[in-house]
Design a protein around this motif. Structure first.
Motif, PDB file in Angstrom:
ATOM      1  N   ARG A  48       0.857  -1.100   0.041  1.00 61.19           N
ATOM      2  CA  ARG A  48       0.073   0.068   0.153  1.00 61.19           C
ATOM      3  C   ARG A  48       1.006   1.288  -0.121  1.00 61.19           C
ATOM      4  NH1 ARG A  48      -2.627  -1.256   5.440  1.00 61.19           N
ATOM      5  NH2 ARG A  48      -0.416  -1.769   5.708  1.00 61.19           N
ATOM      6  N   HIS A 105      -9.441  10.148  -0.791  1.00 66.25           N
ATOM      7  CA  HIS A 105      -9.029   9.347   0.208  1.00 66.25           C
ATOM      8  C   HIS A 105      -8.295  10.241   1.335  1.00 66.25           C
ATOM      9  CE1 HIS A 105     -10.078   5.832  -2.053  1.00 66.25           C
ATOM     10  NE2 HIS A 105      -9.308   5.897  -2.965  1.00 66.25           N
ATOM     11  N   ASP A 111      -2.937   2.536   6.784  1.00 67.22           N
ATOM     12  CA  ASP A 111      -3.091   2.214   5.553  1.00 67.22           C
ATOM     13  C   ASP A 111      -1.941   2.600   4.585  1.00 67.22           C
ATOM     14  OD1 ASP A 111      -5.665   1.394   6.025  1.00 67.22           O
ATOM     15  OD2 ASP A 111      -6.328   3.579   5.570  1.00 67.22           O
TER      16      ASP A 111
END
Length: 150
Positions: A48, A105, A111
């Motif tokens: 990620r 986002h 994350d």
């Protein structure tokens, strides 16, 4: 154009390193982890990579890493998930030359396996990303430009 070549080469080298790491893990004995012990968070999922955007970021500084890292995912077994984020949630970001980018986002430390902060790290950027009283030594201000010589 040397910058694009450098970024393409860097992306390919990064993909090769990621591939070698993945292959090394796959070649390790399956019993390397004791029964009942799970992998660290994110180790078996996609890599990620949030790219933090802020007003005034230069277009090439966020587009090139996005392109190189996204391409790296095509050369490895592990998925590479790159996405644009802001520190203050979904909004439009106006880049240095007027391009407007819609970011859907919000950045979260949970994350991210690898964080990309594009562009020059000025005091304004440090304040947007880390907060005005962060004292983040990793974001030094730009040096003043030298006067032109006659």
């Amino acid at each position: 154009m040397r910058r694009r070549t450098l970024l393409s080469t860097t992306g390919a080298l990064g993909a090769a390193a990621l591939s070698a790491t993945t292959a090394g893990r796959a070649a390790a004995a399956p019993s390397a982890r004791p029964a009942g012990v799970s992998a660290p968070p994110g180790a078996d999922g996609p890599l990620r990579v949030p790219v933090i955007l802020f007003d005034g970021v230069e277009e090439l500084d966020f587009a090139a890493p996005y392109e190189a890292l996204s391409a790296a995912g095509h050369f490895t077994e592990r998925e590479v998930r790159v996405r644009y984020v802001t520190v203050d949630g979904p909004r439009s970001v106006t880049a240095a030359y007027g391009s407007r980018v819609r970011v859907d986002h919000r950045w979260s430390l949970d994350d991210a396996d690898l964080l990309v902060v594009p562009g020059a790290a000025t005091r304004a950027v440090r304040n947007q990303v880390c907060g005005p009283r962060s004292g983040a030594a990793s974001f030094p201000g730009r040096r003043p430009k030298r006067p032109a010589r006659d």
